[in-house]
Design an enzyme around this catalytic site. Structure first.
Site, mmCIF file in Angstrom:
data_model
loop_
_atom_site.group_PDB
_atom_site.id
_atom_site.type_symbol
_atom_site.label_atom_id
_atom_site.label_comp_id
_atom_site.label_asym_id
_atom_site.label_seq_id
_atom_site.Cartn_x
_atom_site.Cartn_y
_atom_site.Cartn_z
ATOM 1 N N CYS A 13 33.988 35.747 38.340
ATOM 2 C CA CYS A 13 34.591 36.880 37.672
ATOM 3 C C CYS A 13 35.284 36.398 36.424
ATOM 4 C CB CYS A 13 35.550 37.605 38.594
ATOM 5 S SG CYS A 13 37.053 36.701 38.821
ATOM 6 N N ARG A 68 34.921 31.977 41.919
ATOM 7 C CA ARG A 68 35.653 32.449 43.102
ATOM 8 C C ARG A 68 34.866 32.062 44.349
ATOM 9 N NH1 ARG A 68 38.306 38.292 41.918
ATOM 10 N NH2 ARG A 68 39.212 37.872 43.959
ATOM 11 N N GLN A 128 35.792 28.691 52.248
ATOM 12 C CA GLN A 128 36.710 28.705 53.395
ATOM 13 C C GLN A 128 36.388 29.843 54.367
ATOM 14 O OE1 GLN A 128 38.952 26.089 53.893
ATOM 15 N NE2 GLN A 128 37.658 25.403 52.192
ATOM 16 N N ARG A 146 40.093 50.962 38.969
ATOM 17 C CA ARG A 146 39.691 50.339 40.228
ATOM 18 C C ARG A 146 40.889 50.102 41.134
ATOM 19 N NH1 ARG A 146 35.487 45.613 39.687
ATOM 20 N NH2 ARG A 146 35.964 45.785 41.886
ATOM 21 N N ASP A 171 48.761 38.045 40.503
ATOM 22 C CA ASP A 171 48.366 39.388 40.063
ATOM 23 C C ASP A 171 49.448 40.061 39.213
ATOM 24 O OD1 ASP A 171 45.992 39.012 41.350
ATOM 25 O OD2 ASP A 171 46.482 40.215 43.104
ATOM 26 N N ASN A 225 45.165 45.878 47.726
ATOM 27 C CA ASN A 225 44.562 44.718 48.382
ATOM 28 C C ASN A 225 44.701 44.762 49.905
ATOM 29 O OD1 ASN A 225 43.481 43.784 46.055
ATOM 30 N ND2 ASN A 225 45.100 42.280 45.646
#
Ligand code: EPZ
Length: 430
Positions: A117, A122, A126, A398, A306, A23
């Site tokens: 998703c 999502r 903002q 991924r 996560d 990320n």
């Protein structure tokens, strides 16, 4: 190559080296578009989301030179388009970072937005609010079109209504070349926020306060290039720690920043997992039955969403009943149906799961439904007696570099098996 065959029920022993943070990488690579020079980026994870970003940048005119397995040089001096390929951009959730980077450098961007998703809506309101406050007109649809009204963005005071990783990073990117100073209040504080700020500062930006609630970005005229190394992946490390918790054994997790791991380590310790920190390693040992505990996911430094599926798998094998509350996403328990096929006893009511520990799982055919859920189901398969066939592993590839190789190195019996072309499933956005 889209199925893992796992023969589980064995403890894990050995060493695993953690790769660069996914990320952080999926923000830093598009952020190279802000740099009018050559960026050398090291500790880049070899995952399919990163490869996809390289293709997107190349189509825009960047020169991407892969130097070795984990290092790349990106030259964005001759960008010829501010409209990334629709087909490529819609396949990756993090393509929203292309908006902040292109808008910040060129004053305009048109980017395909991925839809919702597997774990709920999502929104990007903002992100859009921040761009508008900096003087951009933004038209939202399947394509997001953003354009600075007078060619360049202006610094602004932006209060985030929700703590958002993506919005904080996107606004930071848009602000580095803006005229004047931008302040982001109620900013997200995840390690990858700090990593993006450090990357941009090393290229010539002026960002202060990343990692706190308030980030100040003084706009500069130009970013010029340099060398930067991405931080280790907190979630990848946590995933292997949860695997040791679920299977038992002892694994030395190398290349971690222990401070980033505290929110995960402390929960695993409550469950009876022993963790010994030394420099940039964590020795993780589980030799006794796991205890129950409660988990609630929150923005950093809270327990990360996560890691929610992975810790839920371990809790499903603990003594007693645990409560897991998802505090970030609306619908992140979809994998529970698959976990139950292995014998887990989990009841989900909205954002809360009641997890009644069982003695063991039994292998079964199951399907991944997103990246972290996929990783959690691998852990479940490793802990299960007998054979588990896990499909839709594209999701896992991924975001996890060589998960199979790393697990095999600690004694897991896991292999990748081809399935016929007509049974393959296109991964959705994650
Ligand atoms: C990032 O997503 C990660 N993705 C996610 O990881 C992670 O789950 C999430 O942060 C939270 O840590 C990437 O970095 C590519 P958010 P992001 O904006 O930035 C609401 C993984 O598995 N929100 O922090 O999209 C939103 O609905 C992935 O690696 C708004 O309301 O998440 C959510 O409830 C999955 N408006 C909360 O904020 C907005 O404009 C946090 O979302 C933005 C977000």
């Amino acid at each position: 190559m889209n199925q893992y065959v796992i023969r589980g029920g064995h403890p894990l022993f050995g060493e695993i080296t953690v790769s660069g943070a996914k990320n952080a990488a999926v923000a830093i690579i598009p952020a190279a578009l802000l740099v009018d020079g050559v960026c050398r980026i090291e500790n880049v994870p070899q995952i399919s989301d990163v490869t996809l970003f390289f293709s997107i940048l190349e189509e825009l005119g960047a020169k991407v030179r892969v130097l070795n397995r984990h290092a790349v040089e990106i030259d964005c001096r001759n960008i010829r388009s501010t409209t990334p390929s629709y087909e490529l951009a819609r396949r990756i959730r993090a393509s929203y970072y292309l908006l902040g980077a292109l808008l910040g450098r060129f004053g305009k961007a048109t980017v395909a937005m991925p839809g919702g998703c597997n774990f709920g809506v999502r929104p990007i309101d903002q992100h859009v609010k921040g761009f508008r406050l900096m003087g951009a007109d933004v038209i939202e649809g399947g394509l997001i079109q953003a354009e600075a009204r007078d060619g360049r963005l202006h610094g602004a005071n932006i209060y985030m209504d929700v703590v958002s990783v993506g919005a904080t990073m996107n606004v930071m990117m848009a602000a580095v070349l803006a005229e004047g100073t931008t302040t982001i209040d109620n900013a997200a504080k995840e390690p990858h926020i700090v990593d993006l700020a450090n990357f941009l500062n090393s290229m010539g930006a002026d960002i202060k306060g990343a990692g706190t609630d308030t980030i100040k970005i003084r706009g500069v005229e130009k970013l010029t290039g340099g060398t930067y190394g991405i931080i280790p992946d907190q979630i990848e490390a946590g995933t292997y720690m949860a695997a040791v918790a679920a299977t038992g054994g002892q694994v030395l997790i190398k290349n971690v920043i222990p401070k980033h791991m505290e929110c995960i380590s402390s929960k695993l310790q409550e469950m009876g997992v022993e963790i010994f920190e030394q420099d940039d390693t964590l020795l993780v040992r589980r030799s006794k039955p796991l205890h129950r505990t409660n988990v609630k996911t929150l923005p950093y430094p809270g327990f990360p969403t996560d890691m929610q599926p992975q810790i839920t798998v371990a809790l499903a094998l603990a003594e007693g009943t645990s409560i897991v509350t998802e505090g970030v996403w609306d619908n992140r328990f979809k994998y529970v149906g698959e976990l139950k096929r292995l014998g887990a006893k989990v009841q989900v009511d909205g954002k809360v799961a009641v997890v009644e520990g069982v003695d063991r799982f039994e292998g079964a055919p199951i399907q991944a439904c997103d990246l972290r859920a996929g990783a959690a189901l691998v852990i479940a398969g490793l802990a299960a007696n007998g054979e588990t066939h896990l499909g839709n592993i594209q999701y896992i590839e991924r975001g996890y570099e060589d998960m199979v190789g790393k697990l095999r190195a600690v004694g897991a019996d896991i292999q990748i098996v081809d399935v016929p072309e007509d049974e393959k499933v296109e991964p959705k956005i994650g």
